[in-house]
Design an enzyme around this catalytic site. Sequence first.
Site, PDB file in Angstrom:
ATOM      1  N   LYS A  74       1.109   3.760  -1.965  1.00  0.00           N
ATOM      2  CA  LYS A  74       1.313   3.593  -0.514  1.00  0.00           C
ATOM      3  C   LYS A  74       0.824   4.813   0.256  1.00  0.00           C
ATOM      4  CE  LYS A  74       5.603   1.317  -1.838  1.00  0.00           C
ATOM      5  NZ  LYS A  74       6.119   2.112  -2.954  1.00  0.00           N
ATOM      6  N   HIS A 107       3.080   2.691   4.143  1.00  0.00           N
ATOM      7  CA  HIS A 107       4.452   2.942   3.679  1.00  0.00           C
ATOM      8  C   HIS A 107       5.493   2.753   4.789  1.00  0.00           C
ATOM      9  CE1 HIS A 107       6.735   5.501   0.497  1.00  0.00           C
ATOM     10  NE2 HIS A 107       7.525   4.593   1.019  1.00  0.00           N
TER      11      HIS A 107
END
Length: 283
Positions: A74, A107
């Site tokens: 991420k 993220h």
Amino acid sequence: MKTVRLNDGNTIPAVGFGVFMIPNNGPTYQATLEALKVGYRHIDTAAAYMNESDVGKAVKDSGLKREEVFITSKLWLQDFGYENAKKAIDTSLKFLGMDYMDMYLLHQPYSDVLGAWKALEEAKKAGKIKTIGVSNMTPKIWNKFIPQFDTLPAVNQVECNPFFQQRELRKILDPLNVKIEAWYPLGHGNTELLNNPTITQLAQKYGKNAGQIILRFEVQDGLIILPKSTNPQRIKGNLDIFDFELTGEEMQTLRGLDTGKGSHDPDAPGVGEHLLSAYKIHD
Ligand code: A2P
């Protein structure tokens, strides 16, 4: 292992091994190697977990072929924006020691989300990432950003467990065939959840532990789950959920445990700023 087909045509194992908060330089390597040994074929890391290099080493040393393991990482907030994200994708690949990632997610849904997403779309076209997705998007955040994206995310990774089932979000994502990935699928070891009588009774009936009942419920309900454990027995046990099936009535009873509330509220004011200042992953 059950696999799930994503809206971009790729498939993902329904159970992934999460390595959040497991330190690099040893512990993540050991835990990932153990997970691969007992049958996990999906590992979920992130630039901000600071352990991508241990994940990469474990995959290499596992003896498995690269294409046999689904790797997610991420993009951290510090690297949002188009130019920063392009560099950060290459950094993740370098730490992993891989020439592609199966999936890469935004993220957190703050700051220059649109620029960051454009970099992910381009990296997908270039073959550096096979599947792109987002994380921590509530219905409100989803409705703000997604109409501005050219590519529909394949997944939205959010907090999800029997006490917080994300029903409102699922009403939006299901018709689009966007899958929910559940972080904290065991409520992060919440004892109230693990000792809930509905769950412990089912555990007794099926000869499983409470964690396995929770995870089975989630997978049977269509989620991709990322249980975390550093205990070898539980790492193995959390995958051992495919030899029984909950009845329709049991599924309904478990759906009734939803309180609609989790431990983290991405809509709360100042969350993005707080995360950005609390977690710096490089200078
Ligand atoms: P441990 O690492 O000692 O196994 P989550 O995935 O929701 O974040 O939950 C992780 C927490 O739940 C960890 O504290 C982990 O502890 C614990 N845990 C993992 N698997 C199980 C299980 N099957 N039953 C009970 N607790 C579990």
